[in-house]
Scaffold this motif. Structure first.
Motif, PDB file in Angstrom:
ATOM      1  N   TRP A  84       0.822  -1.213   0.000  1.00 27.12           N
ATOM      2  CA  TRP A  84       0.000   0.000   0.000  1.00 27.12           C
ATOM      3  C   TRP A  84       0.853   1.260   0.000  1.00 27.12           C
ATOM      4  O   TRP A  84       0.538   2.234  -0.677  1.00 27.12           O
ATOM      5  CB  TRP A  84      -0.918   0.022   1.225  1.00 27.12           C
ATOM      6  CG  TRP A  84      -2.034  -0.979   1.175  1.00 27.12           C
ATOM      7  CD1 TRP A  84      -2.394  -1.766   0.115  1.00 27.12           C
ATOM      8  CD2 TRP A  84      -2.957  -1.302   2.240  1.00 27.12           C
ATOM      9  NE1 TRP A  84      -3.462  -2.553   0.452  1.00 27.12           N
ATOM     10  CE2 TRP A  84      -3.834  -2.287   1.751  1.00 27.12           C
ATOM     11  CE3 TRP A  84      -3.117  -0.854   3.553  1.00 27.12           C
ATOM     12  CZ2 TRP A  84      -4.861  -2.820   2.529  1.00 27.12           C
ATOM     13  CZ3 TRP A  84      -4.141  -1.389   4.320  1.00 27.12           C
ATOM     14  CH2 TRP A  84      -4.996  -2.360   3.809  1.00 27.12           C
ATOM     15  N   MET A 119      -1.688   8.341   6.296  1.00 24.30           N
ATOM     16  CA  MET A 119      -2.806   7.412   6.485  1.00 24.30           C
ATOM     17  C   MET A 119      -2.301   5.978   6.710  1.00 24.30           C
ATOM     18  O   MET A 119      -2.756   5.267   7.604  1.00 24.30           O
ATOM     19  CB  MET A 119      -3.712   7.488   5.245  1.00 24.30           C
ATOM     20  CG  MET A 119      -4.791   6.445   5.141  1.00 24.30           C
ATOM     21  SD  MET A 119      -5.770   6.666   3.632  1.00 24.30           S
ATOM     22  CE  MET A 119      -4.856   5.662   2.459  1.00 24.30           C
ATOM     23  N   SER A 147      -5.218   7.938  11.216  1.00 24.62           N
ATOM     24  CA  SER A 147      -5.093   7.495   9.831  1.00 24.62           C
ATOM     25  C   SER A 147      -6.230   8.057   8.984  1.00 24.62           C
ATOM     26  O   SER A 147      -6.025   8.534   7.859  1.00 24.62           O
ATOM     27  CB  SER A 147      -5.113   5.960   9.803  1.00 24.62           C
ATOM     28  OG  SER A 147      -5.352   5.482   8.508  1.00 24.62           O
ATOM     29  N   LYS A 226      -7.110  -1.162  -7.681  1.00 29.52           N
ATOM     30  CA  LYS A 226      -5.888  -1.032  -8.473  1.00 29.52           C
ATOM     31  C   LYS A 226      -6.156  -1.288  -9.950  1.00 29.52           C
ATOM     32  O   LYS A 226      -5.759  -0.501 -10.801  1.00 29.52           O
ATOM     33  CB  LYS A 226      -4.806  -1.969  -7.937  1.00 29.52           C
ATOM     34  CG  LYS A 226      -4.348  -1.546  -6.550  1.00 29.52           C
ATOM     35  CD  LYS A 226      -3.239  -2.415  -6.025  1.00 29.52           C
ATOM     36  CE  LYS A 226      -2.578  -1.790  -4.823  1.00 29.52           C
ATOM     37  NZ  LYS A 226      -3.465  -1.685  -3.647  1.00 29.52           N
TER      38      LYS A 226
HETATM   39  C1  LIG Z   1      -4.311  -0.563  -3.391  1.00 21.44           C
HETATM   40  C2  LIG Z   1      -4.461  -0.205  -2.067  1.00 21.44           C
HETATM   41  C3  LIG Z   1      -5.255   0.815  -1.571  1.00 21.44           C
HETATM   42  C4  LIG Z   1      -6.054   1.711  -2.453  1.00 21.44           C
HETATM   43  C5  LIG Z   1      -5.282   0.965  -0.156  1.00 21.44           C
HETATM   44  C6  LIG Z   1      -5.967   1.893   0.524  1.00 21.44           C
HETATM   45  C7  LIG Z   1      -5.953   1.875   1.944  1.00 21.44           C
HETATM   46  C8  LIG Z   1      -6.723   2.687   2.743  1.00 21.44           C
HETATM   47  C9  LIG Z   1      -7.617   3.741   2.191  1.00 21.44           C
HETATM   48  C10 LIG Z   1      -6.616   2.496   4.186  1.00 21.44           C
HETATM   49  C11 LIG Z   1      -7.221   3.251   5.112  1.00 21.44           C
HETATM   50  C12 LIG Z   1      -7.215   3.092   6.593  1.00 21.44           C
HETATM   51  C13 LIG Z   1      -8.001   3.994   7.301  1.00 21.44           C
HETATM   52  C14 LIG Z   1      -8.724   5.127   6.638  1.00 21.44           C
HETATM   53  C15 LIG Z   1      -8.181   3.904   8.790  1.00 21.44           C
HETATM   54  C16 LIG Z   1      -7.752   2.588   9.364  1.00 21.44           C
HETATM   55  C17 LIG Z   1      -6.453   2.154   8.831  1.00 21.44           C
HETATM   56  C18 LIG Z   1      -6.424   1.986   7.313  1.00 21.44           C
HETATM   57  C19 LIG Z   1      -4.964   2.065   6.934  1.00 21.44           C
HETATM   58  C20 LIG Z   1      -6.983   0.611   6.975  1.00 21.44           C
END
Ligand SMILES: *C/C=C(C)/C=C/C=C(C)/C=C/C1=C(C)CCCC1(C)C
Length: 248
Positions: A84, A119, A147, A226
């Protein structure tokens, strides 16, 4: 254990299955984006390169995550976050590239990259360094809230803030619609992750889903966010390139 050596996926092991499918899908998507760079005009080649990098980086991590999960039965939290932290800032780069022609500045790019890194670093601390977090199925509320601030910043920028305004100013319906579509990914697709986070032991939603199913949701979300995200960028690039050739 013999099972660990041959690493077969049991038919009812959805977690391992989605890791496996996720790996193949990310790999295939990268090949597609890299080859399709030839179909777009020079201006758009960088956008497709970034799409291919996002799914390519994910493919490598899925390869490891699949093995990790099969051997240990645990959530590959560390690999997940490394993935990520590389790929989400690249999605911010996509927003920058899309709005650059309308005047997006480097400072916008850095703000988005900072917000996404914030985040994810806060999320990782919340999952990994929290008492009892060894199996990575528990979490910290405070770090989750911190986050979320980064998440809200990006969401705001894309829907109402700088990115939204620049896309309005682009004068291109294709870019406007495209940024809107990507905004939905951020609003709905990305929301799956904090929901997963809250489903962990002790979380507000922990009654709803058992923590060992969280990876299925993360894997689905990753594929949508993705590959789907990259395909939207691809369709914008194709449409804009066609306009350019029509003009010349
Ligand atoms: C390809 C991966 C992606 C688009 C990942 C996105 C990840 C997030 C938007 C994670 C968000 C989080 C919060 C908003 C609060 C709790 C902790 C997380 C990191 C799960």
């Amino acid at each position: 254990m013999l099972l660990n050596v041959i690493q077969t996926i049991a038919p009812d092991n959805y977690v391992a299955f989605t890791f496996f499918i996720g790996y193949i899908a990310m790999l295939a998507a990268s090949v597609f984006f890299f080859i399709e760079r030839n179909s777009v005009s020079d201006k758009w080649k960088m956008s497709l390169l970034v799409s291919g990098l996002i799914t390519g980086i994910a493919a490598v991590h899925y390869y490891y995550m699949r093995d990790y999960n099969l051997v240990t039965g645990d959530s590959p939290t560390f690999f997940r976050y490394v993935d990520w932290i590389l790929t989400v800032p690249l999605m911010c780069v996509e927003f920058y590239l899309l709005t650059r022609l309308a005047g997006a500045t480097k400072s916008l790019l850095w703000k988005l990259i900072f917000a996404s890194t914030w985040m994810l670093v806060c999320g990782y601390i919340g999952e990994a360094f929290n008492p009892g977090g060894v199996r990575a199925t528990s979490h910290s509320v405070i770090w989750g809230v911190l986050s979320t601030l980064g998440y809200l910043y990006i969401l705001h920028s894309v829907w109402l803030g700088e990115v939204a305004k620049l896309s309005e100013a682009s004068g291109s319906d294709v870019v406007k619609k495209g940024v809107r579509a990507l905004g939905w990914f951020v609003l709905v697709g990305w929301a799956i992750y904090p929901i997963g986070y809250m489903c962990m032991d002790g979380g507000w939603l922990s009654g709803i889903m058992s923590p060992d199913k969280i990876d299925v949701w993360y894997n689905l979300a990753d594929a949508i966010n993705k590959i789907g995200f990259g395909l939207v960028v691809y369709s914008i690039a194709i449409a804009e390139s066609k306009k350019e050739t029509a003009k010349s």
